[in-house]
Design a protein around this motif. Structure first.
Motif, PDB file in Angstrom:
ATOM      1  N   GLY A 171       0.792  -1.230   0.000  1.00 19.92           N
ATOM      2  CA  GLY A 171       0.000   0.000   0.000  1.00 19.92           C
ATOM      3  C   GLY A 171       0.821   1.274   0.000  1.00 19.92           C
ATOM      4  N   ASP A 172       2.114   1.156   0.289  1.00 21.84           N
ATOM      5  CA  ASP A 172       2.989   2.331   0.279  1.00 21.84           C
ATOM      6  C   ASP A 172       3.710   2.514  -1.054  1.00 21.84           C
ATOM      7  OD1 ASP A 172       2.397   2.917   2.946  1.00 21.84           O
ATOM      8  OD2 ASP A 172       3.966   1.562   3.673  1.00 21.84           O
ATOM      9  N   LEU A 173       3.598   1.542  -1.950  1.00 18.88           N
ATOM     10  CA  LEU A 173       4.296   1.624  -3.230  1.00 18.88           C
ATOM     11  C   LEU A 173       3.655   2.654  -4.146  1.00 18.88           C
ATOM     12  CD1 LEU A 173       4.970  -2.124  -4.169  1.00 18.88           C
ATOM     13  CD2 LEU A 173       6.584  -0.482  -3.183  1.00 18.88           C
ATOM     14  N   ARG A 174       4.511   3.343  -4.915  1.00 22.17           N
ATOM     15  CA  ARG A 174       4.048   4.257  -5.962  1.00 22.17           C
ATOM     16  C   ARG A 174       4.572   3.721  -7.282  1.00 22.17           C
ATOM     17  NH1 ARG A 174       5.473   9.606  -5.998  1.00 22.17           N
ATOM     18  NH2 ARG A 174       3.401  10.197  -6.675  1.00 22.17           N
ATOM     19  N   VAL A 175       3.657   3.432  -8.213  1.00 20.05           N
ATOM     20  CA  VAL A 175       3.984   2.736  -9.457  1.00 20.05           C
ATOM     21  C   VAL A 175       3.720   3.650 -10.638  1.00 20.05           C
ATOM     22  CG1 VAL A 175       3.578   0.654 -10.837  1.00 20.05           C
ATOM     23  CG2 VAL A 175       3.276   0.582  -8.340  1.00 20.05           C
ATOM     24  N   MET A 176       4.651   3.674 -11.581  1.00 19.22           N
ATOM     25  CA  MET A 176       4.493   4.464 -12.807  1.00 19.22           C
ATOM     26  C   MET A 176       4.043   3.536 -13.932  1.00 19.22           C
ATOM     27  SD  MET A 176       5.038   7.621 -14.098  1.00 19.22           S
ATOM     28  CE  MET A 176       6.365   8.442 -13.226  1.00 19.22           C
ATOM     29  N   ILE A 177       2.898   3.843 -14.541  1.00 17.81           N
ATOM     30  CA  ILE A 177       2.368   3.097 -15.692  1.00 17.81           C
ATOM     31  C   ILE A 177       1.789   4.117 -16.660  1.00 17.81           C
ATOM     32  CG2 ILE A 177       0.811   1.295 -16.513  1.00 17.81           C
ATOM     33  CD1 ILE A 177       0.625   0.272 -13.618  1.00 17.81           C
ATOM     34  N   MET A 178       2.222   4.089 -17.900  1.00 17.93           N
ATOM     35  CA  MET A 178       1.699   5.058 -18.868  1.00 17.93           C
ATOM     36  C   MET A 178       0.206   4.844 -19.101  1.00 17.93           C
ATOM     37  SD  MET A 178       4.552   5.785 -21.802  1.00 17.93           S
ATOM     38  CE  MET A 178       4.637   4.097 -22.389  1.00 17.93           C
ATOM     39  N   ASP A 179      -0.502   5.939 -19.250  1.00 22.09           N
ATOM     40  CA  ASP A 179      -1.948   5.911 -19.454  1.00 22.09           C
ATOM     41  C   ASP A 179      -2.246   5.598 -20.917  1.00 22.09           C
ATOM     42  OD1 ASP A 179      -4.663   6.159 -19.224  1.00 22.09           O
ATOM     43  OD2 ASP A 179      -4.673   8.344 -19.005  1.00 22.09           O
ATOM     44  N   LYS A 180      -2.239   4.306 -21.213  1.00 18.23           N
ATOM     45  CA  LYS A 180      -2.517   3.831 -22.565  1.00 18.23           C
ATOM     46  C   LYS A 180      -3.626   2.780 -22.504  1.00 18.23           C
ATOM     47  CE  LYS A 180       1.039   6.048 -24.430  1.00 18.23           C
ATOM     48  NZ  LYS A 180       0.863   7.165 -25.389  1.00 18.23           N
ATOM     49  N   PRO A 181      -4.422   2.633 -23.573  1.00 13.87           N
ATOM     50  CA  PRO A 181      -5.467   1.605 -23.558  1.00 13.87           C
ATOM     51  C   PRO A 181      -4.933   0.206 -23.249  1.00 13.87           C
ATOM     52  CG  PRO A 181      -5.806   3.098 -25.394  1.00 13.87           C
ATOM     53  CD  PRO A 181      -4.483   3.471 -24.797  1.00 13.87           C
ATOM     54  N   ARG A 182      -3.714  -0.090 -23.694  1.00 15.02           N
ATOM     55  CA  ARG A 182      -3.155  -1.424 -23.460  1.00 15.02           C
ATOM     56  C   ARG A 182      -2.881  -1.700 -21.988  1.00 15.02           C
ATOM     57  NH1 ARG A 182       0.947   1.487 -26.319  1.00 15.02           N
ATOM     58  NH2 ARG A 182       2.749   2.062 -25.027  1.00 15.02           N
ATOM     59  N   HIS A 183      -2.878  -0.651 -21.172  1.00 18.75           N
ATOM     60  CA  HIS A 183      -2.554  -0.810 -19.751  1.00 18.75           C
ATOM     61  C   HIS A 183      -3.786  -0.751 -18.849  1.00 18.75           C
ATOM     62  CE1 HIS A 183       1.720   0.804 -20.716  1.00 18.75           C
ATOM     63  NE2 HIS A 183       1.667  -0.502 -20.822  1.00 18.75           N
ATOM     64  N   LYS A 184      -4.977  -0.751 -19.422  1.00 17.09           N
ATOM     65  CA  LYS A 184      -6.195  -0.587 -18.617  1.00 17.09           C
ATOM     66  C   LYS A 184      -6.295  -1.660 -17.537  1.00 17.09           C
ATOM     67  CE  LYS A 184     -11.227  -0.168 -18.986  1.00 17.09           C
ATOM     68  NZ  LYS A 184     -12.392  -0.136 -19.926  1.00 17.09           N
ATOM     69  N   GLU A 185      -6.105  -2.912 -17.915  1.00 16.89           N
ATOM     70  CA  GLU A 185      -6.209  -4.004 -16.939  1.00 16.89           C
ATOM     71  C   GLU A 185      -5.065  -3.950 -15.923  1.00 16.89           C
ATOM     72  OE1 GLU A 185      -6.096  -8.898 -16.617  1.00 16.89           O
ATOM     73  OE2 GLU A 185      -6.261  -7.945 -18.593  1.00 16.89           O
ATOM     74  N   LEU A 186      -3.856  -3.686 -16.402  1.00 18.34           N
ATOM     75  CA  LEU A 186      -2.705  -3.627 -15.511  1.00 18.34           C
ATOM     76  C   LEU A 186      -2.904  -2.550 -14.440  1.00 18.34           C
ATOM     77  CD1 LEU A 186       0.222  -4.320 -14.717  1.00 18.34           C
ATOM     78  CD2 LEU A 186       0.995  -2.708 -16.478  1.00 18.34           C
TER      79      LEU A 186
END
Length: 325
Positions: free
Chosen positions: A160-175
């Motif tokens: 719960g303390d982790l901060r994760v970077m994921i690009m806002d792309k349709p392919r990443h919706k589930e991730l």
């Protein structure tokens, strides 16, 4: 490369990204991505033309977007000096530049000749980037929930303390949904693959890991920074279209092989970026009392250096000259 060669080439790379950043800055907020990219590419190519030695562009940006580019296999430099490899994106975050949103960068990585991995016809790769303390626990075949748990333990944190970077792309919706469901917080920029990875490597930016699919040029440049700073990174080709997958197979490359950063960058290398329109990493070029000031980041030999370039425009009876200090 000898230490003297590295220092000389670092200066060349800094000049190249600075020139690209200043040239593309003229297009900030003008809603013309290709014009901004073309300006950055032309300025960077001109700066690299005078590099001592012979540089080979192993992986460039542009083909997947039909954009201006330094193309794969292009030779730059005077030919008098060491051979070296180049991975490059003259303007990373073209949409940020066009819309005047923070985060666009001029980026480049240099490596010893034969050390930078070439993805052939592969334009995209799945990747994980983590700080040094978590480098031994990551596995691209793990479910995101398991990755979060392992990284959290390695960093001495709760998920719960982790901060994760994921690009806002349709392919990443589930991730993105699964990472949020696991309890971690997610930062979702629209782009900026390299900048996101740098946020993981630089503790002042407070990002714990990067997940998701991004470009292969950005992946190789990221690997140069990761290797220089002792972080962890895994990558695997992740074609986004059937034609890309077919081309990769036709080239005799595997869609299943996982590469770590020592395979993506197999020798001495360094990474340079210069800010284009500001953001958490680097400020934008600016004018001040007859000078142009730009901010760069050099990651090399285990060190991170923030560098401010000031170019003075000096008038004389003979006309106007420019001196960079």
């Amino acid at each position: 490369m000898q230490a003297t060669d590295i220092s000389t080439l670092e200066a060349v790379a800094l000049a190249a990204t600075r020139s690209a950043a200043v040239a593309s800055y003229a297009w900030v907020g003008r809603n013309d991505q290709k014009a901004a990219d073309a300006a950055a590419t032309a300025a960077m190519r001109a700066a690299l033309a005078g590099a001592p030695g012979r540089g080979t562009v192993v992986i460039g940006e542009g083909e997947k977007d039909d954009a201006p580019m330094l193309f794969n296999g292009e030779k730059v430099g005077t030919g008098r000096g060491p051979d070296f490899d180049i991975a490059v994106d003259p303007l990373e975050g073209t949409s940020f530049c066009a819309r005047d949103l923070p985060g666009s960068l001029a980026t480049i990585a240099f490596g010893e000749s034969g050390t930078l991995w070439s993805p052939g016809p592969g334009f995209y790769m799945d990747k994980i980037v983590v700080p040094p303390r978590a480098k031994g626990v990551i596995d691209l075949d793990d479910a995101p929930e398991r990755t979060l748990a392992k990284v959290a333990e390695a960093l001495g944190k709760k998920v719960g303390d982790l901060r994760v970077m994921i690009m806002d792309k349709p392919r990443h919706k589930e991730l993105i949904a699964r990472v949020l469901e696991a309890g971690a917080s997610v930062q979702t920029p629209a782009g900026g693959d390299v900048g996101g990875s740098l946020a993981v490597l630089l503790p002042t930016l407070d990002i714990d890991l990067l997940l998701g699919v991004g470009g292969t040029p950005e992946g190789v440049m990221t690997a140069a920074a990761v290797r220089a700073l002792g972080g962890g990174m895994l990558g695997r080709l992740a074609p986004q279209r059937d034609e890309e997958a077919d081309a990769i197979r036709a080239a005799g490359m595997s869609l299943d092989r996982v590469y770590d950063c020592t395979e993506l960058v197999a020798g001495e290398a360094f990474f340079v970026a210069t800010g284009v329109n500001g953001g958490p990493l680097l400020g934008r070029p600016r004018k001040s009392e007859g000078a142009t000031i730009a901010e760069s980041l050099l990651i090399s030999r285990g060190q991170v250096r923030h560098i401010t370039h000031t170019t003075f425009e000096l008038t004389s009876p003979a006309g106007t000259t420019k001196e960079t200090r």
